[in-house]
Design an enzyme around this catalytic site. Structure first.
Site, mmCIF file in Angstrom:
data_model
loop_
_atom_site.group_PDB
_atom_site.id
_atom_site.type_symbol
_atom_site.label_atom_id
_atom_site.label_comp_id
_atom_site.label_asym_id
_atom_site.label_seq_id
_atom_site.Cartn_x
_atom_site.Cartn_y
_atom_site.Cartn_z
ATOM 1 C CB THR A 66 5.223 -1.711 -7.834
ATOM 2 O OG1 THR A 66 4.103 -1.772 -8.706
ATOM 3 C CG2 THR A 66 6.046 -2.981 -7.952
ATOM 4 C CE LYS A 70 1.556 2.007 -5.112
ATOM 5 N NZ LYS A 70 1.080 2.431 -6.449
ATOM 6 C CG ASN A 91 4.566 5.878 -5.028
ATOM 7 O OD1 ASN A 91 4.750 6.703 -4.133
ATOM 8 N ND2 ASN A 91 4.492 6.227 -6.298
ATOM 9 N N GLY A 133 -13.471 4.009 -12.067
ATOM 10 C CA GLY A 133 -12.711 3.093 -11.226
ATOM 11 C C GLY A 133 -12.699 3.542 -9.779
ATOM 12 C CE1 TYR A 224 3.716 1.428 -18.693
ATOM 13 C CE2 TYR A 224 2.422 2.426 -16.934
ATOM 14 C CZ TYR A 224 3.412 1.559 -17.347
ATOM 15 O OH TYR A 224 4.097 0.805 -16.418
#
EC number: 1.1.1.25
Length: 277
Positions: A66, A70, A91, A133, A224
């Site tokens: 992470t 990466k 990843n 993005g 999330y």
């Protein structure tokens, strides 16, 4: 008498305390009764290469990676999948018996699997996708959507130059729009994807205008925490099918777990509960 080695895997980043990957993989190990361990590791940038050379000698079969490592691990890999090369980051690492490093990127896979399970009526060929993005997550999403057959991606970012760079990298199936003009093209979208951190706990809310959003558009947010962002709330109010970002995290872990522990895991309600708990 020979002893069977217990496979070891883990996740490497800095910081690492926030990672949900240990809960995810430990849940699967317990669910399937597999003898194995999955450990979080906080690793400084200066130590990444040393760690990757040392772990296979300690019995590690692979590693999740992470932020912020990466991109760095890709440069140290002996074999790189096409999708990892296109995205420019890895990843998921798998170690060979002689310590060679195989690098993959399963973020796009996880994104698509989450989308398909949460929005069963969505198909890539339906029409354009609007992507908010232009960072690393956006690259993974764009690679996955183009590969799946989405005819056009309308890309917008608060910093126009980053969108222009992605358009240059991926060609004429990517169209760039100014952030302030995005409402004018939302009616075209069959899919709307937020890859930014806007709406995340501790971050600013999504300020892009969603006035043009139509009920036929499927809306998904990679954020999330919270599970239901303001973007998803607005989309639901407009009658859209919405998909939260947790499933992407869960599904992106599937290929690595299968390679390391020899069992393809299922993503279930119990999986979600284990990670949220």
């Amino acid at each position: 008498m020979s002893m069977t080695k217990i496979p070891l895997a883990g996740v490497m980043g800095a910081p690492i305390a926030h990672s949900k990957s240990p809960q995810l993989h430990r849940h699967w190990l317990e669910t399937y009764g597999i003898s194995g361990f999955y450990v979080p590791m906080e690793v400084k940038a200066a130590d990444v290469e040393h760690v990757l050379r040392t772990l296979p000698k300690m019995g590690f079969v692979g590693l999740n990676v992470t932020l912020p490592h990466k991109e760095a691990v890709l440069k140290l890999a002996d074999q790189i999948t096409d999708r990892a090369r296109l995205i420019g980051a890895a990843n998921t690492l798998t170690f060979g018996k002689d310590g060679e490093i195989h690098a993959d990127n399963t973020d796009g896979y996880g994104f698509l699997e989450n989308l398909r399970s949460g929005a069963t009526d969505w198909t890539p060929s339906q029409g354009p996708a609007v992507v908010l993005g232009a960072g690393g997550a956006a690259r993974a999403v764009i690679v996955a959507l183009l590969d799946a057959g989405v005819p056009e991606i309308i890309l917008t970012n608060r910093t126009r130059a980053r969108s222009d760079q992605l358009q240059s990298d991926f060609g004429n199936r990517v169209r760039v729009m100014d952030w302030t003009q995005i409402s004018g093209v939302l009616h075209e979208a069959q899919l709307l994807v937020n890859t930014t951190s806007l709406g995340m706990v501790g971050k600013p809310e999504m300020e892009a205008s969603l006035d043009g959003l139509q009920a036929h558009t499927t809306v998904t947010d990679l954020v999330y925490n919270p599970l239901k962002t303001r973007l998803l709330e607005v989309a639901e109010e407009k009658g859209c099918v919405t998909v939260d970002g947790l499933g992407m995290l869960l599904h992106q872990g599937v290929p690595g777990f299968e390679r390391w522990f020899g069992r393809r895991p299922d993503v279930t309600d119990a999986t979600r509960a284990a990670v949220l708990g």
